[in-house]
Scaffold this active site. Structure first.
Site, mmCIF file in Angstrom:
data_model
loop_
_atom_site.group_PDB
_atom_site.id
_atom_site.type_symbol
_atom_site.label_atom_id
_atom_site.label_comp_id
_atom_site.label_asym_id
_atom_site.label_seq_id
_atom_site.Cartn_x
_atom_site.Cartn_y
_atom_site.Cartn_z
ATOM 1 N N ALA A 161 0.856 -1.290 -0.120
ATOM 2 C CA ALA A 161 0.058 0.049 -0.163
ATOM 3 C C ALA A 161 0.843 1.234 0.021
ATOM 4 O O ALA A 161 0.280 2.297 -0.498
ATOM 5 C CB ALA A 161 -1.031 -0.125 1.069
ATOM 6 N N ALA A 162 2.124 1.093 0.661
ATOM 7 C CA ALA A 162 2.879 2.456 1.007
ATOM 8 C C ALA A 162 3.150 3.012 -0.503
ATOM 9 O O ALA A 162 3.281 2.396 -1.636
ATOM 10 C CB ALA A 162 3.989 2.329 1.709
ATOM 11 N N PRO A 163 3.184 4.699 -0.738
ATOM 12 C CA PRO A 163 2.865 5.612 0.095
ATOM 13 C C PRO A 163 1.467 5.866 0.586
ATOM 14 O O PRO A 163 1.113 6.637 1.197
ATOM 15 C CB PRO A 163 3.657 7.001 -0.374
ATOM 16 C CG PRO A 163 3.623 6.653 -1.647
ATOM 17 C CD PRO A 163 3.728 4.900 -2.333
ATOM 18 N N LYS A 211 -2.898 5.003 -3.783
ATOM 19 C CA LYS A 211 -3.974 3.686 -4.193
ATOM 20 C C LYS A 211 -5.068 3.692 -2.951
ATOM 21 O O LYS A 211 -5.980 3.421 -3.159
ATOM 22 C CB LYS A 211 -3.406 2.490 -5.045
ATOM 23 C CG LYS A 211 -2.482 2.699 -5.916
ATOM 24 C CD LYS A 211 -1.985 1.593 -6.488
ATOM 25 C CE LYS A 211 -1.043 1.992 -7.507
ATOM 26 N NZ LYS A 211 0.181 2.836 -7.151
ATOM 27 N N GLU A 261 1.727 -3.029 4.122
ATOM 28 C CA GLU A 261 2.976 -2.538 3.717
ATOM 29 C C GLU A 261 3.969 -3.338 4.278
ATOM 30 O O GLU A 261 4.227 -3.464 5.592
ATOM 31 C CB GLU A 261 3.105 -1.136 4.025
ATOM 32 C CG GLU A 261 4.627 -0.410 3.711
ATOM 33 C CD GLU A 261 4.897 -1.060 2.253
ATOM 34 O OE1 GLU A 261 5.953 -1.342 1.942
ATOM 35 O OE2 GLU A 261 4.067 -0.714 1.259
ATOM 36 N N ASP A 298 4.810 -9.676 5.112
ATOM 37 C CA ASP A 298 5.279 -10.132 3.807
ATOM 38 C C ASP A 298 3.695 -10.221 3.283
ATOM 39 O O ASP A 298 3.071 -11.070 3.910
ATOM 40 C CB ASP A 298 6.163 -11.221 4.049
ATOM 41 C CG ASP A 298 6.384 -11.695 2.709
ATOM 42 O OD1 ASP A 298 5.734 -11.704 1.655
ATOM 43 O OD2 ASP A 298 7.715 -12.234 2.552
ATOM 44 N N ASP A 350 -0.702 -4.272 -6.300
ATOM 45 C CA ASP A 350 0.195 -3.442 -6.893
ATOM 46 C C ASP A 350 1.704 -3.670 -6.591
ATOM 47 O O ASP A 350 2.273 -3.377 -5.955
ATOM 48 C CB ASP A 350 0.168 -1.902 -6.507
ATOM 49 C CG ASP A 350 0.778 -0.882 -7.548
ATOM 50 O OD1 ASP A 350 0.989 -1.162 -8.784
ATOM 51 O OD2 ASP A 350 1.650 -0.014 -7.142
ATOM 52 N N CYS A 408 4.650 -1.142 -12.223
ATOM 53 C CA CYS A 408 5.128 0.027 -12.946
ATOM 54 C C CYS A 408 6.316 -0.414 -13.888
ATOM 55 O O CYS A 408 7.298 0.287 -13.984
ATOM 56 C CB CYS A 408 5.347 1.095 -12.100
ATOM 57 S SG CYS A 408 6.522 0.796 -10.734
#
EC number: 2.1.1.178
Length: 479
Positions: free
Chosen positions: A126-128, A131, A149, A176, A194, A247
């Site tokens: 999730a970080a930062p 989303k 995270e 994890d 992500d 990404c």
């Protein structure tokens, strides 16, 4: 736009030539990678509508161009960028927008593509927080989000962004992601993974992103991604939606990972095509229905997004080996809950049945009801929002609760001028020309809550958290 020198390993260029569809120009790919990335923002619709935000910033002369896959997303150009950083504007400090790269808005758009309304969502990496906060806005701060995270140093940043955006429906974990399939089997309506990746799509932001790149590292990363996706798929309920995104640009970390899941679980996996996600989406569409976004297609970062549905239940994974430990909170009920609620309402803090009161010693918290069934199954780093600390004279209301829950039209709301708001963010007391009548003051600017404060005589005592206090040039240049 000026070009900057990007480091491209020869093997990377060879791989991209093979991965890129024949309909795309390789020369245009190289050229796009060397152009600086366009700045973009996402309006936080938990706090303000798109129309009201556009009206608010109209006097500033900002040029906003709509992002086609995100109604509340815009590319932004500003003449005053050097004099006033975007992150120091009043609108950013009060959580009205999030600085987020345009292509990273795609995964959440895909997660909610069918106008579905999931009640329990996991953001596995999730970080930062871009989303997670986007998901919270799409959910209207209802239901619950488990934001996980793995990196301990990034959990604090994640919480800070969630707090600034006024989000109340989130639980944070630090694991994890490979544990969740076993720890929380088939517990989520929707999951966003992500995934950590080789970052080939971010060279426009970081020209040296590929300095440590190698084909071998791509394969190592893909192995981890398969394990994370397997875990996420087990944590998803039958009928639920999972979005896998990266990404990066190579097939090994993108299409191949998704195809591996399909090969492993066959009819339990249905790929949901994304060709209708937004106008022109077909330009990035793969034969499987995924979006493989090369940077020249929409002039943004390189990105990959796949959406799938879980069609049937799976056998459980082996039970996790960790111990959760005793949960230190107890529900607050009856007269005690009523007293807290009435005291909070009196200073302008309001919430609905989606949030439940819990206590730990003198602390009072609000937990999203939808997360309560997970208590005892997983250890939380932070759950919900801290509402108050009780003391002899009542309650000391917490800043994050004020930002998330305060009603800016409450009778005790006191609107600051731009100059006074700047003083507030600097941590200084306010001396208004006409002091408020109430002793407990809900400080606002642009009709957004900045904090709860005490009036002492003609002075409003600053309560802005010390760790958030700003210096340097602030937003008065916009006034």
């Amino acid at each position: 736009m000026a070009q900057h020198a990007v480091y491209f390993p020869d093997a990377f260029l060879t791989q991209m030539r093979e991965a890129m569809p024949s309909t795309l120009s390789f020369d245009e790919f190289i050229s796009a990678c060397q152009r600086p990335l366009r700045r973009s923002i996402r309006i936080n619709t938990l706090k303000i509508s798109v129309a009201d935000f556009l009206a608010l910033i109209a006097p500033y002369g900002w040029s906003l161009t709509p992002i086609p896959w995100c109604h509340e997303g815009f590319w932004i150009e500003r003449d005053d960028e050097e004099a006033l950083p975007l992150g120091s504007t009043a609108e950013h400090l009060s959580g009205l927008f999030y600085i987020q790269e345009a292509s990273s808005m795609l995964p959440v758009a895909a997660l909610f593509a069918d106008d579905n309304h999931p009640q329990r969502v996991m953001d596995m990496a999730a970080a930062p927080g871009s989303k997670t906060t986007q998901i919270a806005a799409r959910m209207g701060n209802r239901g619950a989000i488990l934001a996980n995270e793995f990196s301990a140093s990034r959990v604090k940043v994640l919480h800070a962004n969630i707090s600034r955006c006024g989000i109340a429906n989130t639980a944070l974990t630090h694991f994890d992601g490979r544990v969740f399939g076993a720890a929380l089997p088939e517990m989520f309506d929707a999951i966003l993974l992500d995934a950590p990746c080789s970052g080939e799509g971010v060279v426009r932001k970081d020209p040296d992103a590929l300095k440590n790149w190698s084909p071998e590292s791509n394969l190592d990363i893909a192995a981890t991604q398969r394990e994370l996706l397997d875990s996420a798929f087990h944590a998803l309920r039958p009928g639920g939606t999972l979005v896998y995104s990266t990404c990066t640009l190579n097939r090994q970390e993108n299409e191949d990972v998704c195809l591996w899941l399909k090969e492993t679980y066959a009819d339990a996996v249905e790929f949901l095509p994304l060709g209708d996600l937004f106008p022109d989406a077909d330009r990035a569409l793969t034969p499987e229905g995924f979006l493989h976004v090369f940077p020249q297609i929409y002039d943004c970062e390189g990105f990959f997004v796949a959406r799938l549905r879980k069609m049937s239940s799976l056998p459980a994974m082996p039970a996790p080996g960790y111990k959760v430990g005793a949960f230190p909170f107890t529900p607050l009920k009856g007269r005690e809950a009523l007293n807290v609620t009435q005291a909070a309402n009196a200073v302008g803090l309001l919430w609905d049945e989606n949030l439940h009161l819990w206590q730990r010693e003198k602390e009072v918290w609000l937990f999203p009801a939808e997360i309560e069934s997970l208590i005892g199954k997983v250890r939380f780093s932070r759950l919900g929002i801290k509402l108050a600390e009780s003391h002899n004279k009542g309650y000391r209301w917490q800043h994050e609760a004020t930002i998330a829950l305060a009603c800016p039209t409450h009778a005790h709301a006191f609107e600051l001028s731009a100059q006074e708001a700047e003083e507030w963010y600097r941590g200084r007391d306010i001396y208004p020309q006409t002091p408020p009548a109430a002793d407990d003051v809900l400080v606002t600017f642009q009709h957004q809550p900045l904090g709860l404060a005490k009036r002492i005589g003609a002075r409003i005592k600053n309560s802005y958290p010390r760790e958030l206090v700003r210096d340097g040039k602030l937003f008065t240049g916009n006034s």
